[in-house]
Design an enzyme around this catalytic site. Sequence first.
Site: not given
Ligand code: NAD
Length: 419
Positions: A109
Amino acid sequence: MTIDTKTGNPYDIVLNNFDITAERLKLDKSIAKRIKFPERELTVNFPVKMRNGDVQIFVGHRVQHNTGRGPAKGGIRFHPDATLDHCRALATWMTWKCALVGIPFGGGKGSVICKPLEMNEYELEGLTRRYTSEISIIIGPEKDIPAPDMYTNERTMAWIMDTYSMIKGYCVPGVVTGKPLSIGGSLGRREATGRGVVFATECACEYLGLDITKTKSSVQGFGNVGSVSAKYLQKEGSKVIAVSDINGCIKNDEGLNILSLINYVKETGSIIGFSGAEVISNEEFINLDVDIFVPAALENQITEDNAGKIKAKIIVEGANGPTTPKADEILYKNGVFLVPDILANAGGVTVSYFEWVQNIQNFFWKETDINEKLKNVIVKAFEEVINISIKEKINTRLAANMLAVARVAEAISDRGIYP
Ligand code: NAD
């Protein structure tokens, strides 16, 4: 080492969960010590020219937790609260996740401490390119392959791929996954994590005898994972009544039109102001009367303070580490069925693996094949976790961790120690 699982530091939670898992597996102590902590950590301080001519210094990290089963794999996050411990936690989860779904990667990461929402495209590109050059000594298609995470996306991956290729002097598409299709990205990758979340939700509904078309759901976070999860939940017939993002929470008891909401967010940058929905507080959002709840934002959102009020029958962890250990206990006691993060959100890294394989082969697959292969991976892992959970009479998180840690331990043990 004393672990404080109340600090909100996800790495404390990771270490604590590892100890519980290792004890339950009666893991050889020397193997346990080898796979508990990261193999390699790189911290970089680097300058970026800002739009106004100023030079700012940023701090970034890249952590490789374990490469026993294959090269390190894991996203890059741009966030003001990113810390080395966050990276360590997320890298460790990646190791367990890849082992759980049986793909030949270890866990990594990276992150840069920055305020991406306050930076323009020029600054983000400068930051990404310089960070890539700083960590280029430890990444590569056979060594460590980054991907998107919070506040990074296809655009970011294209800059990383280009920077790394310029350093090497030839095109290296396999250095990152989650790239645009034009430079070797995979069909289905952008939506893979959300799709996987919904495949896991369907498995959970079937296991519990719930008809998904008669369910109501809510999704926390409306970025890549949250919006795609909401879209496919709705497509499968669940009524998505509430979603949230960093700006607040919205609800419509009749169900939100997710496709319109996705377009609205593309135009305005937020869910707030979407017509046909009322704004509710975060507390109301967490306590909603839904069947399915998908946390898809940040760590530590379900805590001992709010877990008891959750009415959902199923929680599918789209985010990494959204639930604290104390909350886990409360949910288990209350009969809430949990699909743990390393299973629920494994769709992203699974299709990243497919992307990497396609890059190595220089041969690209059809999207229908990719989605079908992804579904098979999630369904198989779900069944394996459920079987352990039933056999050992333990919650699904511990069952998933046991399966994953045992696989990494076996690889490490088979390889022995160099020299
Ligand atoms: P992203 O940046 O696309 O979206 C994040 C979202 O969370 C946004 O809508 C933001 O406004 C919202 N957010 C931020 N703080 C917040 C809060 N306090 N309360 C409510 N909403 C809030 O990120 P993502 O890629 O969708 O990742 C989200 C989660 O999923 C993370 O934990 C990430 O590690 C995990 N994840 C992502 C992937 C991927 O392929 N992108 C894969 C596995 C896990």
